[in-house]
Enzyme design. Structure first.
Site, PDB file in Angstrom:
ATOM      1  N   GLU A  54     -23.901  11.629  13.764  1.00 11.65           N
ATOM      2  CA  GLU A  54     -25.180  11.374  14.460  1.00 11.65           C
ATOM      3  C   GLU A  54     -25.146   9.991  15.091  1.00 11.65           C
ATOM      4  OE1 GLU A  54     -24.449   9.858  11.665  1.00 11.65           O
ATOM      5  OE2 GLU A  54     -26.452   9.285  10.989  1.00 11.65           O
ATOM      6  N   ILE A  98     -29.124   8.233  14.577  1.00  6.04           N
ATOM      7  CA  ILE A  98     -30.395   8.824  14.134  1.00  6.04           C
ATOM      8  C   ILE A  98     -30.669   8.413  12.680  1.00  6.04           C
ATOM      9  CG2 ILE A  98     -31.620  11.004  13.705  1.00  6.04           C
ATOM     10  CD1 ILE A  98     -30.089  12.201  16.047  1.00  6.04           C
TER      11      ILE A  98
END
Ligand code: GTP
Length: 358
Positions: free
Chosen positions: A278, A236
Site C-alpha cells: 500500500e 495508506i
C-alpha cells in the site's frame, strides 16, 4: 499466421484481408482466360486492387486511432470503380479505365505512410521502413498509371509494354516488402505491449516498482532543469486493519479507488508507481515551487475528505505523505525515494494522515 500468432489484433485481420484481396487480384489477372467477358476481368481485378489498399488503410487507421473517416475513402472507392466501369464498358477510354483505380491506390498508399509517421513522436524502425515502402510503391504506381493514361482513348502497344514492365517489376516486390514491414510492425507492437505489461501494476494500473524506477530516472534527466520536480512517497494508514475488518477483496478495492482519486489530482505526465503493498510514489512536475509544495496536501485531502464506498458500507481512508523537492544536481531517484521514505516514516510517527517534507 501473423494475425494468429502476434496477438490477434483487429487491424492485423484487416491487413490479412488486404493481402488476400491482392492475391485475388493477381489470380484474376493470371486466370483471365477462364472468364467470358474482359469487362468482368477488369472490374474484378480493379475492385480487388482498390479493396486491398482500402482494407490496408483501414487497418492503419484502427491501429493508431486515426480521426480519418473510412466512409469517405469507401465513397471515393465506389466513385472510382464506377468511373472505371464507365470508361471500360460504356464510353471506352483506355487511358482512363487503366489509370483511375491506380491513382486511387497511390493516394491511399501515401496516406498510409502519413498515418504511420504521424502516429508517434518517435516512430519505430519498422514503421519508418513500412512508410518508405508505401511511398516507393506509390511513386512506381503513379508512373505506371501515368504511362497508362498517356495512351489516350486508344490502346498504344508501346505504352502498354512499359506499363506492364513497371507493374510486374514493382508490384510483387512492393507487396513482399510491405508484408515484411507489416509483420515487423505487429511484432514491435507486441513487444511494446509486453514491455508496458512488465512495467504495470496489475491491480491498480499504475507503474510497478520496476516501471517507476526505469521511467523516473529518464524523466529526472529530461525535465529537471526545465521544471520544478518533487517526489512524493505515500502509504495508506492502517491498511492491515482495513483488510482485517472488511476482507482482502475490499482492501483491493480501496487500493484501486485511492489510485483513481490521486491520479485525478496529478498531471497526466507525472509518474505514478506502486512500489509496495500500500506504498506509492509520485514524481510530479510543476512550474512553480508553490504549486509543487501544494500537491501532497491536495492528495491527502482527496483521500481523507470523502469516505470510500465499499459494497454499501462507507469507510474513512487516510494516508501519510513524505515529500522531497528534487535538487537537479547530485540527486538520483534512489536517494530521493530514500529521503522521502524517511519523511513518510516521520509522518507516521506524527500520528498519520499528515504531510512531512524531507
Ligand atoms: N488487500 C490487499 N492487501 C495488501 C496488498 N499488498 C499488501 N497488502 C496488505 O497491506 C498490509 C500492510 O500492513 P502494514 O505494513 O502493517 O501497514 P499498515 O497497517 O497500513 O500500517 P501503517 O502503514 O503503519 O499505517 C498487510 O496486511 C498486507 O498484507 C494487496 O495487494 N491487497
Amino acid at each position: 499466421m501473423s494475425w494468429f500468432t502476434l496477438g490477434k489484433k483487429q487491424y492485423a485481420l484487416l491487413w490479412t484481408g488486404a493481402f488476400t484481396l491482392s492475391v485475388c487480384q493477381w489470380a484474376t489477372i493470371l486466370g483471365r482466360s477462364l472468364f467470358s467477358s474482359d469487362i468482368t476481368v477488369w472490374m474484378l481485378a480493379s475492385s480487388f486492387s482498390v479493396g486491398s489498399v482500402l482494407l490496408g488503410t483501414w487497418g492503419h487507421c484502427i491501429r493508431v486511432n486515426s480521426s480519418i473517416r473510412i466512409r469517405y475513402l469507401i465513397f471515393l472507392a465506389i466513385i472510382t470503380l464506377a468511373a472505371v466501369y464507365y470508361f471500360k464498358a460504356v464510353n471506352v477510354h483506355v487511358g482512363l479505365f487503366m489509370s483511375l483505380y491506380i491513382y486511387y491506390d497511390v493516394i491511399l498508399l501515401v496516406l498510409n505512410a502519413a498515418i504511420i509517421l504521424k502516429h508517434k513522436q518517435k516512430s519505430l524502425p519498422a514503421e519508418i521502413g513500412a512508410s518508405i515502402t508505401y511511398i516507393l510503391c506509390g511513386i512506381f504506381l503513379f508512373f505506371a498509371a501515368t504511362v497508362a493514361l498517356m495512351q489516350g482513348s486508344q490502346v498504344n502497344r508501346e505504352y502498354i509494354e512499359l506499363y506492364n514492365l513497371i507493374n510486374f517489376l514493382t508490384v510483387p516486390t512492393a507487396n513482399v516488402g510491405m508484408a515484411v514491414f507489416i509483420i515487423f510492425i505487429m511484432a514491435s507492437d507486441l513487444a511494446d505491449e509486453m514491455e508496458n505489461l512488465a512495467m504495470t501494476d496489475v491491480l491498480t494500473g499504475c507503474l510497478n516498482r520496476r516501471g517507476f524506477y526505469q521511467k523516473s530516472q529518464a524523466k529526472l534527466a529530461e525535465k529537471c532543469t526545465e521544471q520544478y520536480m518533487s517526489l512524493i512517497y505515500w502509504d495508506i494508514d492502517n491498511f492491515k486493519k482495513i483488510n482485517d475488518d472488511y476482507g482482502h477483496a475490499n482492501g483491493d478495492s480501496v487500493l484501486i479507488e485511492a489510485v483513481k482519486r490521486v491520479t485525478s489530482h496529478i498531471n497526466t505526465n507525472d509518474l505514478f508507481g506502486r512500489i509496495g503493498g500500500e506504498e506509492f510514489v509520485i514524481l510530479a512536475t510543476s512550474n512553480s515551487e508553490e504549486k509543487a509544495k501544494a500537491i501532497p496536501e491536495q492528495l491527502r485531502l482527496a483521500l481523507a475528505n470523502e469516505p470510500f464506498d465499499l459494497n454499501e458500507q462507507s469507510i474513512n481512508v487516510t494516508a501519510s505523505f513524505g515529500a522531497i523537492n528534487i535538487q537537479c544536481h547530485n540527486m538520483t531517484v534512489e536517494s530521493a525515494i530514500n529521503q522521502a521514505d524517511k519523511a513518510l516514516y516521520n509522518a507516521k510517527h506524527k500520528g498519520k494522515n499528515v504531510v512531512v517534507y524531507a
